[in-house]
Scaffold this active site. Structure first.
Site, PDB file in Angstrom:
ATOM      1  N   CYS A   2      53.209  91.244  70.265  1.00  0.00           N
ATOM      2  CA  CYS A   2      53.536  92.720  70.291  1.00  0.00           C
ATOM      3  C   CYS A   2      54.506  92.948  69.131  1.00  0.00           C
ATOM      4  O   CYS A   2      54.806  92.025  68.338  1.00  0.00           O
ATOM      5  CB  CYS A   2      54.277  92.891  71.594  1.00  0.00           C
ATOM      6  SG  CYS A   2      53.277  92.035  72.978  1.00  0.00           S
ATOM      7  N   ARG A  27      50.349  95.428  65.684  1.00  0.00           N
ATOM      8  CA  ARG A  27      50.447  94.445  66.204  1.00  0.00           C
ATOM      9  C   ARG A  27      50.223  94.297  67.874  1.00  0.00           C
ATOM     10  O   ARG A  27      50.194  93.450  68.538  1.00  0.00           O
ATOM     11  CB  ARG A  27      52.196  94.065  66.439  1.00  0.00           C
ATOM     12  CG  ARG A  27      52.550  93.809  64.773  1.00  0.00           C
ATOM     13  CD  ARG A  27      54.061  93.703  65.039  1.00  0.00           C
ATOM     14  NE  ARG A  27      54.364  92.376  65.512  1.00  0.00           N
ATOM     15  CZ  ARG A  27      54.253  91.234  64.776  1.00  0.00           C
ATOM     16  NH1 ARG A  27      54.238  91.274  63.423  1.00  0.00           N
ATOM     17  NH2 ARG A  27      54.534  89.801  65.376  1.00  0.00           N
ATOM     18  N   TRP A  80      50.739  94.184  73.258  1.00  0.00           N
ATOM     19  CA  TRP A  80      49.135  93.477  73.206  1.00  0.00           C
ATOM     20  C   TRP A  80      49.483  92.735  74.434  1.00  0.00           C
ATOM     21  O   TRP A  80      50.351  91.603  74.714  1.00  0.00           O
ATOM     22  CB  TRP A  80      48.927  92.651  71.870  1.00  0.00           C
ATOM     23  CG  TRP A  80      47.546  91.897  71.855  1.00  0.00           C
ATOM     24  CD1 TRP A  80      46.528  92.740  71.441  1.00  0.00           C
ATOM     25  CD2 TRP A  80      47.128  90.938  72.414  1.00  0.00           C
ATOM     26  NE1 TRP A  80      45.484  92.057  71.868  1.00  0.00           N
ATOM     27  CE2 TRP A  80      45.950  90.628  72.190  1.00  0.00           C
ATOM     28  CE3 TRP A  80      48.021  89.692  72.907  1.00  0.00           C
ATOM     29  CZ2 TRP A  80      45.003  89.591  72.320  1.00  0.00           C
ATOM     30  CZ3 TRP A  80      47.245  88.581  73.052  1.00  0.00           C
ATOM     31  CH2 TRP A  80      45.728  88.614  72.496  1.00  0.00           C
ATOM     32  N   ASN A 106      58.441  89.864  72.736  1.00  0.00           N
ATOM     33  CA  ASN A 106      57.201  89.611  71.772  1.00  0.00           C
ATOM     34  C   ASN A 106      57.143  87.988  72.000  1.00  0.00           C
ATOM     35  O   ASN A 106      58.163  87.058  71.460  1.00  0.00           O
ATOM     36  CB  ASN A 106      57.304  89.891  70.472  1.00  0.00           C
ATOM     37  CG  ASN A 106      56.047  89.212  69.598  1.00  0.00           C
ATOM     38  OD1 ASN A 106      55.089  88.922  70.137  1.00  0.00           O
ATOM     39  ND2 ASN A 106      56.106  89.250  68.388  1.00  0.00           N
ATOM     40  N   GLY A 107      56.234  87.465  72.647  1.00  0.00           N
ATOM     41  CA  GLY A 107      55.855  85.744  72.881  1.00  0.00           C
ATOM     42  C   GLY A 107      55.560  85.720  74.056  1.00  0.00           C
ATOM     43  O   GLY A 107      54.855  86.583  74.763  1.00  0.00           O
ATOM     44  N   GLU A 491      31.804  85.310  58.243  1.00  0.00           N
ATOM     45  CA  GLU A 491      32.792  86.350  58.212  1.00  0.00           C
ATOM     46  C   GLU A 491      31.975  87.608  58.594  1.00  0.00           C
ATOM     47  O   GLU A 491      32.474  88.481  59.256  1.00  0.00           O
ATOM     48  CB  GLU A 491      33.218  86.508  56.694  1.00  0.00           C
ATOM     49  CG  GLU A 491      34.253  87.556  56.543  1.00  0.00           C
ATOM     50  CD  GLU A 491      35.269  87.716  57.304  1.00  0.00           C
ATOM     51  OE1 GLU A 491      35.775  86.702  57.985  1.00  0.00           O
ATOM     52  OE2 GLU A 491      36.292  88.572  57.242  1.00  0.00           O
ATOM     53  N   LYS A 495      33.348  90.340  61.553  1.00  0.00           N
ATOM     54  CA  LYS A 495      33.447  91.780  61.116  1.00  0.00           C
ATOM     55  C   LYS A 495      32.663  92.692  61.957  1.00  0.00           C
ATOM     56  O   LYS A 495      33.199  93.357  62.532  1.00  0.00           O
ATOM     57  CB  LYS A 495      33.255  92.032  59.601  1.00  0.00           C
ATOM     58  CG  LYS A 495      34.120  91.512  58.537  1.00  0.00           C
ATOM     59  CD  LYS A 495      35.294  92.363  58.840  1.00  0.00           C
ATOM     60  CE  LYS A 495      36.725  91.552  58.360  1.00  0.00           C
ATOM     61  NZ  LYS A 495      37.130  90.555  59.219  1.00  0.00           N
ATOM     62  N   GLU A 498      33.850  92.219  65.826  1.00  0.00           N
ATOM     63  CA  GLU A 498      35.188  92.841  66.032  1.00  0.00           C
ATOM     64  C   GLU A 498      35.245  94.318  65.786  1.00  0.00           C
ATOM     65  O   GLU A 498      36.118  95.010  66.488  1.00  0.00           O
ATOM     66  CB  GLU A 498      36.422  92.249  65.175  1.00  0.00           C
ATOM     67  CG  GLU A 498      36.541  92.558  63.810  1.00  0.00           C
ATOM     68  CD  GLU A 498      37.769  91.748  63.205  1.00  0.00           C
ATOM     69  OE1 GLU A 498      38.639  91.869  63.670  1.00  0.00           O
ATOM     70  OE2 GLU A 498      37.398  91.431  61.953  1.00  0.00           O
ATOM     71  N   HIS A 514      17.208  73.990  64.665  1.00  0.00           N
ATOM     72  CA  HIS A 514      17.500  72.951  65.792  1.00  0.00           C
ATOM     73  C   HIS A 514      18.199  73.839  67.096  1.00  0.00           C
ATOM     74  O   HIS A 514      18.568  72.981  67.987  1.00  0.00           O
ATOM     75  CB  HIS A 514      18.986  72.065  65.222  1.00  0.00           C
ATOM     76  CG  HIS A 514      18.437  71.451  63.906  1.00  0.00           C
ATOM     77  ND1 HIS A 514      17.735  70.285  64.036  1.00  0.00           N
ATOM     78  CD2 HIS A 514      18.594  71.663  62.626  1.00  0.00           C
ATOM     79  CE1 HIS A 514      17.530  69.874  62.846  1.00  0.00           C
ATOM     80  NE2 HIS A 514      18.097  70.468  62.051  1.00  0.00           N
ATOM     81  N   LYS A 613      46.739  92.912  64.966  1.00  0.00           N
ATOM     82  CA  LYS A 613      46.772  92.504  63.481  1.00  0.00           C
ATOM     83  C   LYS A 613      47.379  91.115  63.437  1.00  0.00           C
ATOM     84  O   LYS A 613      46.808  90.155  62.711  1.00  0.00           O
ATOM     85  CB  LYS A 613      47.554  93.433  62.742  1.00  0.00           C
ATOM     86  CG  LYS A 613      47.310  92.876  61.109  1.00  0.00           C
ATOM     87  CD  LYS A 613      46.117  93.147  60.600  1.00  0.00           C
ATOM     88  CE  LYS A 613      45.971  92.854  58.978  1.00  0.00           C
ATOM     89  NZ  LYS A 613      44.749  92.623  58.341  1.00  0.00           N
TER      90      LYS A 613
HETATM   91  O1  M6R Z   1      47.580  86.467  59.850  1.00  0.00           O
HETATM   92  P1  M6R Z   1      46.339  85.520  59.710  1.00  0.00           P
HETATM   93  O2  M6R Z   1      45.525  85.176  58.526  1.00  0.00           O
HETATM   94  O3  M6R Z   1      46.780  84.043  60.172  1.00  0.00           O
HETATM   95  O4  M6R Z   1      45.465  86.084  61.058  1.00  0.00           O
HETATM   96  C1  M6R Z   1      44.505  85.111  61.527  1.00  0.00           C
HETATM   97  C2  M6R Z   1      43.259  85.934  62.120  1.00  0.00           C
HETATM   98  O5  M6R Z   1      43.897  86.461  63.385  1.00  0.00           O
HETATM   99  C3  M6R Z   1      42.800  86.906  61.315  1.00  0.00           C
HETATM  100  O6  M6R Z   1      42.244  86.376  60.311  1.00  0.00           O
HETATM  101  C4  M6R Z   1      41.757  87.784  62.050  1.00  0.00           C
HETATM  102  O7  M6R Z   1      40.446  86.833  62.385  1.00  0.00           O
HETATM  103  C5  M6R Z   1      41.191  88.918  61.479  1.00  0.00           C
HETATM  104  N1  M6R Z   1      42.288  90.012  61.194  1.00  0.00           N
HETATM  105  C6  M6R Z   1      39.947  89.677  61.662  1.00  0.00           C
HETATM  106  O8  M6R Z   1      39.462  90.455  60.904  1.00  0.00           O
END
Ligand code: M6R
Length: 618
Positions: A2, A27, A80, A106-107, A491, A495, A498, A514, A613
């Site tokens: 958060c 966040r 969050w 936050n935590g 990746e 993308k 998400e 396989h 994020k």
């Molecule tokens: O801040 P970080 O790079 O450690 O975050 C890791 C993942 O949460 C982050 O790469 C996430 O998968 C991407 N924002 C997705 O687009």
């Protein structure tokens, strides 16, 4: 994960909190809330909470006329959800039974169930399903037993009983100028002016108010009063954290005329790659890293590399494995941080553990790196955030210089991470003598062409949108790649899922036969990374396998490659580059594809559902 914020000593407390929360929204945006203290001792505190994030909170605050006038102390939170669904009742701040104390967190409080049982038995009334609320009532209880210790004493005693991670801020109407803050693992920064003291989960939330910051370390408690901050450890020893001045540009975090942060950030990718490359080559031919506290002798003695990361950062690490093994001839293991930490990995002082993290705060990676240090491994961090928790604890740091990334989906920082990791691979190779300096220089010079190639790939955005439009009705997508094309495929799938919430999965192209090929049927859309590498022919054989089962095939191909085009139903064109650098270019059309698909489905690309994020919970 958060976002928290607080200020004391200010004049427009509500505005400062709301503006900071809007900047912290990346966040988490499940719900938001704030609480402010009255200007005089003992009056009731005022709280507003909204289930739909900071915009609804702002509307609510503007509509309400009963906010206390002249308040100079307040705290806020954007959530969050972990424990308890997103709702107003579960939104922070949480209050105690008296309504005099408010707390944001936050935590995760891991022992919240046993603490809450104890509190209920003692007669406390808990209103939410969160793990956080117990903190407010435990502090209330301590204040009742030891009023002479004040709010800070009560927080200190409470935190001794808590297992888990936290960044908290607490206010009490009996001490109207005071915010007590504390941290364990979850990030917390504090800012200072002559008349104000403030705190937040990150520095940009407070930029514009101050450029002078202090960082709170684990198990430290801070007392913030107008114009002053006192820091002590959990056992009460005073510490004097250094005051740091930041020179970030707040404008860098604005949209600059783009419709959303994601498109702005995708278009900043050439600059992010160029900046990350900038000045890395010193006149004597060696490579310059930021904050290297590992000697070249130690690097030469390394016999194994581990890369740990999550999400897109993990994919960047996977791409780097190929480069480090090829150039530096070092065995590389790569692991998802949350798996690495609990699997008893074999490490010693000759192991180099590379943590890749945009934020430098992701708790899974932070704890994985701490585990590595416990085994005396050397820790090197690739991060985009200066002075983040990971970079402060690392033996060496290589910063990606992508500028702040606000969009939840990683784009420019992902490209900058691959760039930084390739630089590191060359540095390791040169230090270990597996590449001559002139060879490393040639590769680095070749990397100089990457920003233009990324720009060219971005210029094809309209063509990519046409392809996305053609397949917008498809409910699922399979992404395929080989060698460095495999993490590109992963990746691309991440993308797409998400941002557009469509089912998408990435596979090594050679693995499909396989098992996964069983799901391919007429009309299945398969997106393949088919740029020219030494495995192109094998990749095309895998493409033929899915085509012969009726799949519709979209291929990422190098400009002018008619042979590849003939095998595809649609092509996403990219300029050709050295195989080990190709992920930096090849991933761009897949980002654009996911972006277009999300927009075609009317979705918010900057705030995909269920995501945040920065992920500061396990
Ligand atoms: O801040 P970080 O790079 O450690 O975050 C890791 C993942 O949460 C982050 O790469 C996430 O998968 C991407 N924002 C997705 O687009």
């Amino acid at each position: 994960m958060c976002g928290i914020i607080g200020i004391t000593g200010g004049e427009e407390t509500l505005d400062v909190l709301l503006e900071g929360l809007a900047r912290l929204e990346y966040r988490g945006y499940d719900s938001a809330g704030l609480a402010v203290l009255p200007a005089t001792d003992g009056g009731p505190l005022w709280r507003a909470r909204a289930a739909n994030g900071t915009r609804s909170l702002e509307d609510l605050v503007k509509r309400t006329e009963d906010a206390p006038p002249g308040s100079s102390t307040g705290i806020g939170h954007t959530r969050w959800a972990t424990h308890g669904r997103p709702s107003e009742a579960n939104a922070h701040p949480h209050v105690d039974c008296t309504g005099q104390l408010a707390l944001v967190h936050n935590g995760i409080i891991e022992n919240h169930l046993e603490l809450s049982d104890e509190l209920v038995l003692a007669g406390h009334h808990l209103e939410s399903d969160t793990d956080t609320e117990v903190l407010a009532h435990l502090i209330e209880s301590e204040l009742g037993t030891h009023p002479e210790a004040g709010l800070v004493g009560a927080v200190r005693e409470t935190l001794r009983r808590v297992r888990g991670y936290f960044a908290i801020a607490v206010i009490h109407s009996g001490e109207p100028d005071l915010i007590v803050a504390a941290r364990r693992v979850s990030p917390l920064v504090m800012g200072l002016t002559e008349t104000e003291a403030m705190l937040a989960s990150d520095i940009p939330a407070l930029l514009g108010r101050t450029r002078s910051f202090l960082l709170l370390e684990d198990d430290q408690i801070a007392e913030l009063r107008p114009g002053s901050i006192r820091v002590t450890t959990l056992d009460g020893t005073e510490v004097i954290p250094p005051l740091r001045t930041v020179d970030y540009d707040l404008d860098a975090a604005r949209k600059d005329g783009y419709p959303d942060y994601m498109s702005k950030e995708m278009h900043e990718q050439p600059m992010a790659v160029a900046n990350t490359l900038l000045d890395r080559l010193l006149p004597d031919g060696t490579l310059a890293l930021d904050e290297v506290r590992i000697s070249d002798d130690e690097l030469r003695s390394i016999d194994k590399v581990f890369i740990v990361a999550c999400g897109s950062s993990y994919h960047a690490g996977l791409m780097a494995k190929y480069a480090i093994e090829h150039w530096a001839r070092l065995p590389v293991e790569i692991d998802i941080s949350s798996e690495f930490r609990y699997r008893d990995p074999v490490l010693d002082s000759r192991t180099l553990v590379i943590g890749v993290s945009q934020s430098g705060e992701t708790v899974d990676t932070l704890q994985a790196l701490r585990e590595a240090r416990r085994w005396n491994a050397k820790v090197l961090v690739i991060s985009n955030v200066v002075d983040s928790s990971m970079t402060r604890e690392a033996d060496a740091v290589l910063y990606t210089r992508a500028g702040p990334e606000i969009g939840v989906a990683s784009t420019k920082t992902h490209l900058a991470q691959i760039t930084a990791l390739e630089i590191l691979a060359l540095y390791l190779a040169q230090t270990r003598g597996t590449l001559y300096p002139h060879e490393a220089r040639e590769f680095l010079d070749a990397m100089g062409a990457l920003p233009d190639k990324v720009e060219t790939a971005l210029e094809r955005a309209a063509d990519v949108e046409v392809v996305a439009t053609a397949y917008r009705a498809s409910p699922s997508f399979i992404f395929l790649g080989r060698h460095v094309g495999y993490p590109v495929a992963l990746e691309g799938a991440l993308k797409l899922k998400e941002l557009s919430y469509l089912w998408a999965e990435g596979f090594p192209a050679g693995e499909l036969k396989h098992g996964p090929i069983a799901v391919v049927e007429p009309g299945t859309v398969v997106i393949g990374v088919a740029t020219r590498t030494h495995l192109w022919e094998k990749m095309m054989a895998n493409v033929a396998e899915v085509k012969s089962r009726g799949a519709t095939v979209v291929l990422v191909a190098n400009d002018g490659d008619e042979e590849t085009e003939r095998q595809a139903d649609a092509v996403l064109w990219v300029p050709e580059t050295h195989q080990l650098f190709s992920p930096i270019v090849d991933v761009v059309p897949l980002q654009l594809f996911a972006y277009s698909m999300a927009r075609l489905h009317g979705l918010d690309v900057d705030r995909p559902r269920n995501l945040a994020k920065v992920v500061t919970v396990e």
